[in-house]
Enzyme design. Structure first.
Site, short mmCIF file in Angstrom:
data_model
loop_
_atom_site.label_atom_id
_atom_site.label_comp_id
_atom_site.label_asym_id
_atom_site.label_seq_id
_atom_site.Cartn_x
_atom_site.Cartn_y
_atom_site.Cartn_z
N ALA A 105 0.85 -1.20 0.00
CA ALA A 105 0.00 0.00 0.00
C ALA A 105 0.88 1.24 0.00
O ALA A 105 0.71 2.13 0.84
CB ALA A 105 -0.92 -0.03 1.21
N VAL B 188 2.81 3.53 -5.06
CA VAL B 188 2.23 2.99 -6.30
C VAL B 188 0.93 2.24 -6.00
O VAL B 188 -0.11 2.52 -6.59
CB VAL B 188 3.25 2.06 -7.00
N VAL C 136 5.21 -4.27 -4.02
CA VAL C 136 6.08 -4.10 -2.85
C VAL C 136 7.36 -3.38 -3.28
O VAL C 136 7.64 -3.25 -4.48
CB VAL C 136 6.42 -5.46 -2.20
N PRO D 77 14.12 -2.46 -3.38
CA PRO D 77 15.26 -1.54 -3.22
C PRO D 77 16.57 -2.10 -3.74
O PRO D 77 16.62 -3.23 -4.24
CB PRO D 77 15.32 -1.37 -1.70
N GLU E 67 5.47 10.83 -9.14
CA GLU E 67 4.90 11.39 -7.92
C GLU E 67 4.59 12.87 -8.12
O GLU E 67 5.26 13.57 -8.88
CB GLU E 67 5.85 11.17 -6.75
N LEU F 276 14.83 8.62 -19.15
CA LEU F 276 14.40 9.86 -18.51
C LEU F 276 15.55 10.46 -17.70
O LEU F 276 15.86 11.65 -17.79
CB LEU F 276 13.19 9.61 -17.61
N CYS G 132 13.38 5.91 -7.49
CA CYS G 132 13.54 4.93 -8.57
C CYS G 132 14.67 5.15 -9.56
O CYS G 132 15.30 4.18 -9.96
CB CYS G 132 12.23 4.80 -9.31
N PHE G 133 14.93 6.37 -9.98
CA PHE G 133 15.90 6.55 -11.08
C PHE G 133 17.24 5.87 -10.77
O PHE G 133 17.73 5.07 -11.55
CB PHE G 133 16.11 8.03 -11.38
P1 NAD Z 1 6.61 1.82 -1.03
O1 NAD Z 1 7.77 1.52 -0.17
O2 NAD Z 1 5.93 3.14 -0.90
O3 NAD Z 1 5.49 0.69 -0.82
C1 NAD Z 1 5.77 -0.65 -0.75
C2 NAD Z 1 4.89 -1.26 0.34
O4 NAD Z 1 4.99 -2.68 0.28
C3 NAD Z 1 5.28 -0.87 1.76
O5 NAD Z 1 4.20 -0.23 2.40
C4 NAD Z 1 5.63 -2.20 2.44
O6 NAD Z 1 5.25 -2.26 3.80
C5 NAD Z 1 4.85 -3.19 1.61
N1 NAD Z 1 5.34 -4.56 1.67
C6 NAD Z 1 6.62 -5.00 1.53
N2 NAD Z 1 6.66 -6.33 1.58
C7 NAD Z 1 5.38 -6.76 1.78
C8 NAD Z 1 4.78 -8.04 1.91
N3 NAD Z 1 5.50 -9.15 1.81
N4 NAD Z 1 3.44 -8.10 2.10
C9 NAD Z 1 2.68 -6.97 2.18
N5 NAD Z 1 3.21 -5.72 2.05
C10 NAD Z 1 4.54 -5.63 1.85
O7 NAD Z 1 7.10 1.61 -2.52
P2 NAD Z 1 6.52 2.30 -3.86
O8 NAD Z 1 7.13 3.64 -4.04
O9 NAD Z 1 5.06 2.15 -3.88
O10 NAD Z 1 7.18 1.37 -4.95
C11 NAD Z 1 6.76 0.05 -5.13
C12 NAD Z 1 7.35 -0.49 -6.41
O11 NAD Z 1 6.86 0.29 -7.51
C13 NAD Z 1 8.86 -0.40 -6.51
O12 NAD Z 1 9.33 -1.52 -7.21
C14 NAD Z 1 9.11 0.85 -7.33
O13 NAD Z 1 10.31 0.76 -8.06
C15 NAD Z 1 7.94 0.84 -8.28
N6 NAD Z 1 7.54 2.17 -8.76
C16 NAD Z 1 7.48 3.23 -7.92
C17 NAD Z 1 7.03 4.47 -8.39
C18 NAD Z 1 6.95 5.67 -7.49
O14 NAD Z 1 6.68 6.75 -7.98
N7 NAD Z 1 7.16 5.56 -6.19
C19 NAD Z 1 6.60 4.60 -9.71
C20 NAD Z 1 6.66 3.48 -10.55
C21 NAD Z 1 7.12 2.27 -10.05
C1 UGA Z 2 9.90 8.89 -12.31
C2 UGA Z 2 9.35 8.76 -13.73
O1 UGA Z 2 9.06 10.07 -14.24
C3 UGA Z 2 8.08 7.91 -13.75
O2 UGA Z 2 7.66 7.72 -15.08
C4 UGA Z 2 8.37 6.56 -13.10
O3 UGA Z 2 7.21 5.78 -13.04
C5 UGA Z 2 8.91 6.78 -11.70
O4 UGA Z 2 10.10 7.61 -11.77
C6 UGA Z 2 9.32 5.51 -11.02
O5 UGA Z 2 9.59 4.51 -11.65
O6 UGA Z 2 9.42 5.61 -9.79
P1 UGA Z 2 9.32 10.39 -10.20
O7 UGA Z 2 10.64 9.90 -9.69
O8 UGA Z 2 8.16 10.29 -9.31
O9 UGA Z 2 8.95 9.61 -11.55
O10 UGA Z 2 9.45 11.93 -10.61
P2 UGA Z 2 10.08 12.69 -11.87
O11 UGA Z 2 9.17 13.76 -12.25
O12 UGA Z 2 10.52 11.77 -12.92
O13 UGA Z 2 11.36 13.39 -11.23
C7 UGA Z 2 12.49 12.64 -10.81
C8 UGA Z 2 13.60 13.58 -10.41
O14 UGA Z 2 14.15 14.23 -11.55
C9 UGA Z 2 13.16 14.69 -9.46
O15 UGA Z 2 14.14 14.90 -8.48
C10 UGA Z 2 13.04 15.90 -10.38
O16 UGA Z 2 13.18 17.11 -9.71
C11 UGA Z 2 14.17 15.63 -11.34
N1 UGA Z 2 14.01 16.32 -12.65
C12 UGA Z 2 12.95 16.02 -13.44
C13 UGA Z 2 14.97 17.23 -13.05
O17 UGA Z 2 15.94 17.51 -12.34
N2 UGA Z 2 14.80 17.84 -14.27
C14 UGA Z 2 13.76 17.56 -15.09
O18 UGA Z 2 13.68 18.14 -16.19
C15 UGA Z 2 12.81 16.63 -14.67
#
Ligand code: NAD
Ligand code: UGA
Length: 469
Positions: free
Chosen positions: A9, A12, A86, A89, A161, A223, A272-273
């Protein structure tokens, strides 16, 4: 009624499932997590993450067809489609430490699915995972299958985000990878049917499993590469008198390149990046492709260079020392419109300034003092490994104070660093800030959001990324 369960939860799982529930009233969606406080927050008026528009979506469907629960096993057992979202990392120890993805959380979720399932399941990889993870998951599930049929799909998430709800409402594309077998195609169709409630057909792409898994890592790498490219050029701008904003505009006007993601900055952050590129680098190395690995490694190196370049600029401009000087830091989140601080460049910049014995006063509209202290006390990559989390109080950094007001943060300061591009920082009363700062008063704009000329007129000494001094 189709039942969906999402494990995880987080940033994502929460928003994605809330939007599915909103757009598909005929589907029941339950989001489960092992973290009790997280689930309690999802069920309260104060959601665990700050995301514009999210409250409204959750309010509309929570209790109707959207539920949050810690009863992981019950809801997994009942679901037809299980999303796994989940955290994945970077490994901090053992083989591949500092690069490879740590799939501990994923594996434990998969083993739990195998343990509790009594009916056929579609298991969807929502987390970002190394290419070929589906094969490993398949092994775990089918070796314990008790005759149950599992179809694994890869459906990576591309939301960013701060704009998560917008991105989920109108995605550029939804990507679904599956096995190229009749059962695989049926599973892909079932997931397509979910998204087809609101996403136009031509935006739902289907591929094989490995293409979907790799596309996610490649998209993030591309990106991040754009940001490192413009940041690399920003250093050259400073050395030559060119202006990076003008250069980026001119370059981005080429329709083959496009204008987005060309903002020079103090460096990219976010959960993530860096993690995904390190993961890509590791996969390349494991596949005997060191040249490809080194190519992508460079994107991270430039990002690290940009952060340390910024710190060096602050210290060197302030007569080569910031020891005992008050430096105001405006913005700690990794970007605006989020309270997320994971891998924010502010951590490295603050640590760099603290290394030179600065006194730092931080203001961010969404980040708490507790969070900032935890971030500054933590080792690299430890933030996403809950079991390694260090206690806050014994390690709290004394030279750091956190305040809830930009004017308070800058009062009596020698220098001011803008590290997040919050809109409110654009409209501050900089004359008032100048009047209350020590002189000479320095501004270091790590996001290029203030007009350097206007600030110079007030009397500030201004340093902006990639702009003439
Ligand atoms: P997050 O840490 O916010 O959420 C993950 C959750 O999973 C945590 O609340 C944790 O307690 C829970 N969890 C872990 N193991 C578990 C288990 N065995 N059973 C039940 N719950 C469990 O992470 P996030 O930012 O949501 O990212 C999740 C995944 O999505 C990552 O792989 C990340 O790379 C990917 N992702 C993230 C973003 C983003 O913007 N944050 C965007 C695209 C993809
Ligand atoms: C990024 C991607 O944009 C999403 O498509 C992807 O799903 C996500 O990672 C992921 O896999 O977690 P996010 O990290 O939430 O999303 O935010 P971004 O808008 O991509 O910004 C990432 C970082 O780059 C920030 O620190 C932002 O300030 C920086 N940034 C972005 C720059 O320095 N310059 C830019 O022109 C754009």
């Amino acid at each position: 009624m189709v039942k969906i369960c999402c494990i995880g939860a987080g940033y994502v799982g929460g928003p994605t499932m809330a939007v599915i529930a909103l757009k598909c009233p005929d589907i029941e969606v339950v989001v489960v997590d092992i973290s009790k406080p997280r689930i309690e927050a999802w069920n309260s008026d104060t959601l665990p993450i700050y995301e514009p528009g999210l409250d409204d979506v959750v309010k509309q469907c929570r209790g109707r067809n959207l539920f949050f629960s810690t009863d992981v096993e019950k809801h997994v057992a009942e679901a037809d489609i299980i999303f796994v979202s989940v955290n994945t990392p970077t490994k901090t120890r053992g083989l591949g430490a500092g690069k490879a993805a740590d799939l501990t959380y994923w594996e434990s979720a998969a083993r739990m699915i195998a343990d509790v399932s009594k009916s056929d399941k579609i298991v969807v990889e929502k987390s970002t995972v190394p290419v070929k993870t589906a094969e490993a998951i398949e092994k775990i599930l089918t070796h314990n299958s008790k005759g149950i049929n599992y179809q694994i799909l890869s459906n990576p998430e591309f939301l960013a985000e701060g704009t998560a709800i917008e991105d989920l409402f109108k995605p550029d594309r939804v990507l679904i990878g599956g096995r190229e077998t009749p059962e695989g195609r049926k599973a892909v169709q079932a997931l397509k049917d979910v998204y087809a409630h609101w996403v136009p057909e031509d935006r739902i792409l289907t591929t094989n499993l490995w293409s979907a898994e790799l596309s996610k890592l490649a998209a993030n790498a591309f990106l991040a590469q754009r940001i490192s490219s413009v940041n690399a050029i920003s250093a050259l701008c400073e050395a030559t008198g060119a202006n990076v904003t003008e250069v980026a505009y001119a370059v981005g006007k080429d329709t083959r390149i496009g204008p987005k993601f060309l903002n020079a900055s103090v460096g990219f952050g976010g959960s993530c990046f860096q993690k995904d590129i390190l993961n890509l680098v590791y996969i390349c190395e494991c596949n005997g492709l060191p040249e490809v690995a080194n190519y992508w490694k460079q994107v991270i190196k430039i990002n690290d260079y940009q952060k340390s370049r910024f710190v060096n600029r602050v210290v060197s401009s302030m007569f080569n020392t910031v020891a005992g000087k008050k430096i105001a830091v405006l913005g700690f989140a990794f970007k605006k419109d989020t309270g997320d601080t994971r891998e924010t460049p502010a951590i490295d910049v603050c640590k760099g300034l603290l290394g030179d014995k600065a006194q730092i006063s931080i203001y961010d509209p969404q980040v708490t003092e507790d969070q900032i202290q935890r971030d500054l006390a933590m080792n690299k990559f430890d933030w996403d490994h809950p079991m390694h989390l260090q206690p806050t109080s014994p390690t709290a950094v004394k030279q750091v104070s956190c305040v809830w007001d930009a004017y308070e943060a800058t009062k009596g300061a020698h220098g001011l660093c803008i590290l997040t591009e919050w809109d409110e920082f654009k409209t501050l009363d900089y004359q008032k800030i100048f009047d209350n700062m020590q002189k000479p008063a320095f501004v270091f704009d790590g996001r290029n959001i203030v007009d350097p000329e206007k600030l110079r007129e007030i009397g500030f000494i201004v340093y902006s990324i990639g702009k003439p001094l």
